[in-house]
Design a protein around this motif. Structure first.
Motif, short mmCIF file in Angstrom:
data_model
loop_
_atom_site.label_atom_id
_atom_site.label_comp_id
_atom_site.label_asym_id
_atom_site.label_seq_id
_atom_site.Cartn_x
_atom_site.Cartn_y
_atom_site.Cartn_z
N MET A 89 2.70 -21.81 72.15
CA MET A 89 3.61 -20.67 72.27
C MET A 89 4.79 -21.12 73.12
SD MET A 89 2.79 -17.79 70.76
CE MET A 89 3.61 -16.52 71.73
N TYR A 90 5.97 -20.72 72.71
CA TYR A 90 7.17 -21.03 73.48
C TYR A 90 7.83 -19.73 73.91
CZ TYR A 90 6.75 -25.92 72.30
OH TYR A 90 6.30 -27.22 72.18
N PHE A 91 8.12 -19.66 75.20
CA PHE A 91 8.74 -18.47 75.75
C PHE A 91 10.11 -18.81 76.31
CE2 PHE A 91 5.32 -15.46 75.52
CZ PHE A 91 4.16 -16.23 75.56
N CYS A 92 11.06 -18.00 75.95
CA CYS A 92 12.38 -18.05 76.53
C CYS A 92 12.39 -17.10 77.73
CB CYS A 92 13.40 -17.61 75.48
SG CYS A 92 15.12 -17.62 76.01
N ALA A 93 13.04 -17.50 78.81
CA ALA A 93 13.04 -16.66 80.01
C ALA A 93 14.40 -16.69 80.68
CB ALA A 93 11.95 -17.10 80.98
N TYR A 94 14.69 -15.60 81.35
CA TYR A 94 15.99 -15.40 82.03
C TYR A 94 15.72 -15.08 83.49
CZ TYR A 94 20.02 -12.56 83.53
OH TYR A 94 21.08 -12.02 84.22
N ARG A 95 16.61 -15.58 84.34
CA ARG A 95 16.52 -15.18 85.73
C ARG A 95 17.92 -15.03 86.30
NH1 ARG A 95 13.48 -19.29 88.65
NH2 ARG A 95 15.44 -20.20 89.29
N ARG A 96 18.13 -13.98 87.03
CA ARG A 96 19.41 -13.79 87.69
C ARG A 96 19.63 -14.89 88.72
NH1 ARG A 96 19.56 -8.02 90.16
NH2 ARG A 96 21.56 -8.81 90.93
N GLY A 97 20.85 -15.08 89.13
CA GLY A 97 21.19 -16.15 90.05
C GLY A 97 20.91 -15.82 91.49
N GLU A 98 21.59 -16.52 92.38
CA GLU A 98 21.36 -16.36 93.81
C GLU A 98 21.56 -14.90 94.22
OE1 GLU A 98 23.23 -20.65 94.95
OE2 GLU A 98 23.00 -19.16 96.53
N GLY A 99 20.72 -14.47 95.13
CA GLY A 99 20.78 -13.09 95.59
C GLY A 99 19.80 -12.20 94.87
N SER A 100 19.19 -12.70 93.81
CA SER A 100 18.22 -11.89 93.08
C SER A 100 16.82 -12.12 93.66
CB SER A 100 18.23 -12.26 91.61
OG SER A 100 17.58 -13.51 91.41
N GLN A 101 15.89 -11.29 93.19
CA GLN A 101 14.51 -11.44 93.66
C GLN A 101 13.85 -12.66 93.05
OE1 GLN A 101 13.46 -7.59 92.22
NE2 GLN A 101 12.32 -8.37 90.49
N GLY A 102 14.42 -13.21 92.01
CA GLY A 102 13.93 -14.45 91.46
C GLY A 102 12.95 -14.33 90.31
N ASN A 103 12.55 -13.11 89.94
CA ASN A 103 11.55 -13.01 88.89
C ASN A 103 12.14 -13.36 87.53
OD1 ASN A 103 12.88 -10.28 89.20
ND2 ASN A 103 11.88 -10.04 87.22
N LEU A 104 11.27 -13.85 86.67
CA LEU A 104 11.66 -14.22 85.32
C LEU A 104 11.46 -13.04 84.37
CD1 LEU A 104 9.85 -17.66 85.29
CD2 LEU A 104 12.32 -17.33 85.18
N ILE A 105 12.38 -12.91 83.43
CA ILE A 105 12.24 -11.95 82.35
C ILE A 105 12.00 -12.75 81.08
CG2 ILE A 105 13.37 -10.12 81.04
CD1 ILE A 105 15.02 -9.57 83.61
N PHE A 106 10.87 -12.48 80.44
CA PHE A 106 10.44 -13.29 79.31
C PHE A 106 10.69 -12.59 77.98
CE2 PHE A 106 8.07 -16.82 81.12
CZ PHE A 106 7.84 -16.41 82.42
N GLY A 107 10.92 -13.42 76.95
CA GLY A 107 10.84 -12.93 75.60
C GLY A 107 9.38 -12.84 75.19
N LYS A 108 9.13 -12.35 73.96
CA LYS A 108 7.76 -12.14 73.53
C LYS A 108 7.10 -13.40 72.99
CE LYS A 108 8.40 -7.23 72.65
NZ LYS A 108 8.31 -6.12 71.68
N GLY A 109 7.86 -14.45 72.84
CA GLY A 109 7.29 -15.72 72.46
C GLY A 109 7.39 -16.06 70.99
N THR A 110 7.37 -17.36 70.71
CA THR A 110 7.32 -17.89 69.34
C THR A 110 6.17 -18.86 69.26
OG1 THR A 110 9.71 -17.70 68.99
CG2 THR A 110 8.52 -19.27 67.61
N LYS A 111 5.28 -18.63 68.31
CA LYS A 111 4.15 -19.53 68.13
C LYS A 111 4.57 -20.66 67.18
CE LYS A 111 -0.71 -19.71 66.80
NZ LYS A 111 -1.88 -18.94 66.30
N LEU A 112 4.55 -21.88 67.69
CA LEU A 112 4.94 -23.04 66.90
C LEU A 112 3.72 -23.80 66.43
CD1 LEU A 112 7.20 -24.90 65.82
CD2 LEU A 112 6.97 -26.20 67.95
N SER A 113 3.64 -23.99 65.13
CA SER A 113 2.60 -24.83 64.54
C SER A 113 3.23 -26.13 64.06
CB SER A 113 1.95 -24.12 63.36
OG SER A 113 1.40 -22.88 63.74
N VAL A 114 2.51 -27.23 64.24
CA VAL A 114 2.98 -28.54 63.79
C VAL A 114 2.00 -29.08 62.76
CG1 VAL A 114 3.62 -30.87 64.49
CG2 VAL A 114 4.03 -28.95 66.05
N LYS A 115 2.50 -29.33 61.57
CA LYS A 115 1.65 -29.80 60.48
C LYS A 115 1.66 -31.33 60.41
CE LYS A 115 2.59 -25.71 57.65
NZ LYS A 115 3.15 -25.22 56.37
N PRO A 116 0.47 -31.92 60.29
CA PRO A 116 0.42 -33.39 60.22
C PRO A 116 0.87 -33.91 58.86
CG PRO A 116 -1.79 -32.45 60.08
CD PRO A 116 -0.86 -31.30 60.35
#
Lengths: 116, 112
Positions: A89-116
């Motif tokens: 699963m790959y998650f994209c996340a955002y965080r405000r810059g300096e002065g923020s509380q620092g928490n991450l805001i995540f997307g809901k994710g993308t499930k990546l499958s790799v076929k041999p």
């Protein structure tokens, strides 16, 4: 409020090929950071790559690179020469810059499958 | 160097019981965070802490309590567990708020 959207719940790629995962975000801030996290079946959250909003140059980490389009609020992840170990699963996340509380805001994710 | 650890890794409890999830980090990071991960929601912030004895609510704090008497520990307590609190819980830490966050291995909690 800031939001992060990953429009692709699932993606599939052939081993050794290239795949791009999409992420868009909404913010009125000018100072922020963007991240891609990988979560394999072990559940561990692993940082793949980060991008500072003030940097115009796209971040790269070995086979992983981003396409950061600040005006479009887009932050896609490109995985080159995909390997079986990239399946996760790959998650994209955002965080405000300096002065923020620092928490991450995540997307809901993308499930990546790799076929041999 | 253990980094950041969580215990237990798995927990099954019943509705109404009190449950405490532990988080311990060895880096002396000032900032610590609790997230929950649910299908279709990604990770959402429950509580965070900027330093010992300083905590604040995140996006989904209802039904949870935190404390931080020591820099290295940040326990999360469900005072009266509900089925809606069935989730995977992640603890994270960072030296300063805009640095990389390091995540623990997660705790899978099931409330019956």
């Amino acid at each position: 409020a800031q939001t992060v959207t990953q429009s692709q719940p699932e993606m599939s790629v052939q081993e050794a090929e290239t795949v791009t995962l999409s992420c868009t975000y909404d913010t009125s801030e000018s100072d922020y950071y963007l991240f891609w996290y990988k979560q394999p079946p072990s559940r561990q959250m692993i940082l793949v790559i980060r991008q500072e909003a003030y940097k115009q140059q796209n971040a790269t980490e070995n086979r992983f690179s981003v396409n950061f389009q600040k005006a479009a609020k887009s932050f896609s992840l490109k995985i080159s020469d995909s390997q079986l170990g990239d399946a996760a699963m790959y998650f994209c996340a955002y965080r405000r810059g300096e002065g923020s509380q620092g928490n991450l805001i995540f997307g809901k994710g993308t499930k990546l499958s790799v076929k041999p | 160097d253990a980094g950041i650890t969580q215990s237990p890794r798995y927990k099954i409890t019943e509705t109404g019981r009190q449950v405490t999830l532990m988080c311990h980090q060895t880096w002396s990071h000032s900032y610590m965070f609790w997230y929950r991960q649910d299908l279709g929601h990604g990770l959402r912030l429950i509580y965070y802490s900027a330093a010992a004895d300083i905590t604040d609510k995140g996006e989904v704090p209802d039904g949870y309590v935190v404390s931080r008497s020591k820099t290295e520990n940040f326990p999360l307590t469900l005072e009266s567990a509900t089925r809606s609190q069935t989730s995977v819980y992640f603890c994270a830490s960072s030296r300063v708020p805009y640095n990389e966050q390091f995540f623990g291995p997660g705790t899978r909690l099931t409330v019956l």
